[in-house]
Design a protein around this motif. Structure first.
Motif, PDB file in Angstrom:
ATOM      1  N   UNK A 325     -41.756 -14.596 -27.858  1.00  0.00           N
ATOM      2  CA  UNK A 325     -40.995 -15.074 -26.693  1.00  0.00           C
ATOM      3  C   UNK A 325     -39.489 -14.994 -26.941  1.00  0.00           C
ATOM      4  N   UNK A 326     -39.089 -15.089 -28.195  1.00  0.00           N
ATOM      5  CA  UNK A 326     -37.673 -14.964 -28.551  1.00  0.00           C
ATOM      6  C   UNK A 326     -37.297 -13.536 -28.900  1.00  0.00           C
ATOM      7  N   UNK A 327     -38.197 -12.808 -29.552  1.00  0.00           N
ATOM      8  CA  UNK A 327     -37.872 -11.474 -30.037  1.00  0.00           C
ATOM      9  C   UNK A 327     -37.954 -10.384 -28.993  1.00  0.00           C
ATOM     10  N   UNK A 328     -38.950 -10.444 -28.107  1.00  0.00           N
ATOM     11  CA  UNK A 328     -39.110  -9.374 -27.113  1.00  0.00           C
ATOM     12  C   UNK A 328     -37.899  -9.233 -26.193  1.00  0.00           C
ATOM     13  N   UNK A 329     -37.282 -10.324 -25.721  1.00  0.00           N
ATOM     14  CA  UNK A 329     -36.078 -10.147 -24.891  1.00  0.00           C
ATOM     15  C   UNK A 329     -34.940  -9.433 -25.617  1.00  0.00           C
ATOM     16  N   UNK A 330     -34.842  -9.589 -26.936  1.00  0.00           N
ATOM     17  CA  UNK A 330     -33.814  -8.868 -27.701  1.00  0.00           C
ATOM     18  C   UNK A 330     -34.055  -7.363 -27.608  1.00  0.00           C
ATOM     19  N   UNK A 331     -35.313  -6.963 -27.753  1.00  0.00           N
ATOM     20  CA  UNK A 331     -35.665  -5.547 -27.645  1.00  0.00           C
ATOM     21  C   UNK A 331     -35.427  -5.039 -26.231  1.00  0.00           C
ATOM     22  N   UNK A 332     -35.831  -5.818 -25.235  1.00  0.00           N
ATOM     23  CA  UNK A 332     -35.634  -5.423 -23.840  1.00  0.00           C
ATOM     24  C   UNK A 332     -34.154  -5.215 -23.542  1.00  0.00           C
ATOM     25  N   UNK A 333     -33.309  -6.137 -23.974  1.00  0.00           N
ATOM     26  CA  UNK A 333     -31.871  -6.024 -23.715  1.00  0.00           C
ATOM     27  C   UNK A 333     -31.299  -4.767 -24.345  1.00  0.00           C
ATOM     28  N   UNK A 334     -31.739  -4.453 -25.578  1.00  0.00           N
ATOM     29  CA  UNK A 334     -31.221  -3.256 -26.257  1.00  0.00           C
ATOM     30  C   UNK A 334     -31.626  -1.986 -25.510  1.00  0.00           C
ATOM     31  N   UNK A 335     -32.875  -1.916 -25.063  1.00  0.00           N
ATOM     32  CA  UNK A 335     -33.319  -0.738 -24.319  1.00  0.00           C
ATOM     33  C   UNK A 335     -32.534  -0.608 -23.014  1.00  0.00           C
ATOM     34  N   UNK A 336     -32.341  -1.719 -22.317  1.00  0.00           N
ATOM     35  CA  UNK A 336     -31.571  -1.687 -21.066  1.00  0.00           C
ATOM     36  C   UNK A 336     -30.168  -1.131 -21.284  1.00  0.00           C
ATOM     37  N   UNK A 337     -29.555  -1.521 -22.403  1.00  0.00           N
ATOM     38  CA  UNK A 337     -28.179  -1.105 -22.696  1.00  0.00           C
ATOM     39  C   UNK A 337     -28.085   0.348 -23.150  1.00  0.00           C
ATOM     40  N   UNK A 338     -29.213   0.962 -23.478  1.00  0.00           N
ATOM     41  CA  UNK A 338     -29.187   2.310 -24.065  1.00  0.00           C
ATOM     42  C   UNK A 338     -30.165   3.263 -23.395  1.00  0.00           C
ATOM     43  N   UNK A 339     -30.343   3.105 -22.106  1.00  0.00           N
ATOM     44  CA  UNK A 339     -31.325   3.910 -21.390  1.00  0.00           C
ATOM     45  C   UNK A 339     -31.079   5.412 -21.514  1.00  0.00           C
ATOM     46  N   UNK A 340     -29.823   5.794 -21.687  1.00  0.00           N
ATOM     47  CA  UNK A 340     -29.521   7.224 -21.769  1.00  0.00           C
ATOM     48  C   UNK A 340     -30.185   7.883 -22.968  1.00  0.00           C
ATOM     49  N   UNK A 341     -30.510   7.094 -23.980  1.00  0.00           N
ATOM     50  CA  UNK A 341     -31.135   7.651 -25.181  1.00  0.00           C
ATOM     51  C   UNK A 341     -32.593   8.012 -24.955  1.00  0.00           C
ATOM     52  N   UNK A 342     -33.207   7.435 -23.931  1.00  0.00           N
ATOM     53  CA  UNK A 342     -34.643   7.578 -23.739  1.00  0.00           C
ATOM     54  C   UNK A 342     -35.010   8.534 -22.622  1.00  0.00           C
ATOM     55  N   UNK A 343     -34.016   9.203 -22.067  1.00  0.00           N
ATOM     56  CA  UNK A 343     -34.291  10.175 -21.029  1.00  0.00           C
ATOM     57  C   UNK A 343     -34.913  11.417 -21.656  1.00  0.00           C
ATOM     58  N   UNK A 344     -35.927  11.924 -21.027  1.00  0.00           N
ATOM     59  CA  UNK A 344     -36.626  13.076 -21.548  1.00  0.00           C
ATOM     60  C   UNK A 344     -35.689  14.282 -21.609  1.00  0.00           C
ATOM     61  N   UNK A 345     -35.754  14.972 -22.752  1.00  0.00           N
ATOM     62  CA  UNK A 345     -34.925  16.161 -22.899  1.00  0.00           C
ATOM     63  C   UNK A 345     -35.487  17.290 -22.050  1.00  0.00           C
ATOM     64  N   UNK A 346     -34.586  18.065 -21.487  1.00  0.00           N
ATOM     65  CA  UNK A 346     -35.029  19.232 -20.708  1.00  0.00           C
ATOM     66  C   UNK A 346     -35.443  20.328 -21.663  1.00  0.00           C
ATOM     67  N   UNK A 347     -36.622  20.895 -21.419  1.00  0.00           N
ATOM     68  CA  UNK A 347     -37.149  21.972 -22.266  1.00  0.00           C
ATOM     69  C   UNK A 347     -36.851  23.321 -21.645  1.00  0.00           C
TER      70      UNK A 347
END
Length: 347
Positions: A325-347
């Motif tokens: 309950x404490x740790x998952x929001x930390x991960x969620x916040x980090x992903x939200x702040x770095x969404x550009x890293x998770x965009x699928x690369x164009x092949x």
């Protein structure tokens, strides 16, 4: 163990990886000089289809910002001369994914066995302690067939370090991780080197680029926030006692200060036991993002239930502190702040 009078130096292998960055941050905050080895391989990341170059740069920049020094080297070929002045080795570098071990067993063996052997040899040369990151996978998955099925999760019992090893399906990852453990035990008993095997379970946290092959909590978090289809293999009632990486990082320092050579479960325990279904539900609650979840065929070697009995780690003063309950929001916040890293690369 008494602290060294001068500033102590730790060498972290795989420092640019997810766990490595958390361990580095912990030791920097504790006043240590932090050095790290990483070859910045893209083998695991290339299977995620994320922006590999940007993902690698993200963690490298993090290390630079906190003042940790990265040495671009391979754990299989680095020498004692590269580690002169080091007081402690934390061996995080690994090939951690079962599916990728099956795909490339030679790489898995070379990384997990030869790489670990080299770290142990260096620790022997320098007469310094080393903590080796192992995995709860060494216990095997024989319990899959005897689990009790609850409404949202399988029900089972905790496992301690005296449990049988490699019971059930054995993959190249099982073999390499157990072989590394045996070498660690060998160096402790034959050469008197203080060595710990940490059997880690279900870790998650910021800077984890989880994919289909490894890092399931981060993978589901990323897929949820990127509004991508989520695939569960076998059943969503699989359970792990998930462990926030910052909790794991504390264990390395506490063992250095107070621990003896040996093997230790490092996991979240019963209070952090949670199923895939429950994690997905919690992510849905936190993010308020609708998920599209499908269940595919089970994968060979997967363990459907594991909860650590980490009582032995109390010998050096460690237990988990951060709940999902404490740790998952930390991960969620980090992903939200770095969404550009998770965009699928164009092949």
């Amino acid at each position: 163990m008494k602290r060294i009078e001068r500033q102590a130096t730790v060498m972290i292998t795989g420092i640019a990886g997810f766990l490595g960055t958390h361990v580095a941050k912990h030791f920097v905050d504790r006043g240590w000089k932090v050095l790290g080895i990483d070859n910045l391989t893209d083998f695991e990341l290339s299977h995620t289809k994320y922006d590999v170059e940007a993902s690698r740069k993200h963690n490298v920049d993090f290390l630079s910002d906190i003042g940790a020094k990265l040495l671009l080297k391979d754990i299989r070929t680095v020498t004692s001369a590269d580690m002169l002045g080091v007081d402690y080795i934390i061996h995080c570098a690994a090939q951690p994914a079962m599916t990728l071990a099956i795909k490339d067993p030679a790489l898995d063996m070379a990384t997990n066995v030869i790489g670990t052997f080299n770290m142990l040899s260096i620790a022997r040369d320098l007469n310094i302690p080393v903590a080796n990151c192992s995995s709860v996978h060494v216990y095997g998955n024989d319990s899959n067939e005897s689990l009790t099925e609850g409404e949202d999760a399988f029900v089972g019992s905790m496992t301690n370090e005296d449990a049988p090893i490699l019971i059930g399906d054995v993959t190249p990852l099982h073999a390499s991780k157990r072989a590394a453990e045996i070498y660690a035990q060998t160096f402790a008993e034959t050469y008197g080197i203080r060595v710990a095997n940490f059997r880690l379970t279900g870790m998650y946290g910021e800077r984890q680029f989880g994919g289909m092959d490894h890092g399931w909590v981060a993978n589901f978090t990323i897929q949820t926030l990127m509004e991508e289809d989520i695939t569960v293999f076998g059943t969503d009632k699989q359970v792990r006692d998930i462990l926030y990486a910052g909790d794991a990082a504390r264990a390395f320092e506490l063992w250095y200060e107070n621990g003896e050579a040996g093997t230790y479960n490092i996991g979240g325990g019963e209070s952090n036991a949670i199923s895939i279904k429950q994690v997905l539900s919690e992510l849905n609650r936190i993010t308020e993002v609708k998920q599209n979840i499908t269940v595919d065929e089970e994968r060979f070697g997967d363990m459907w239930y594991f909860v650590c009995d980490s009582t032995k780690a109390l010998e050096f003063g460690w237990s988990s502190e951060i709940s999902p309950e404490e740790g998952l929001p930390k991960l969620v916040d980090w992903v939200k702040e770095n969404k550009q890293l998770f965009k699928k690369e164009e092949k």
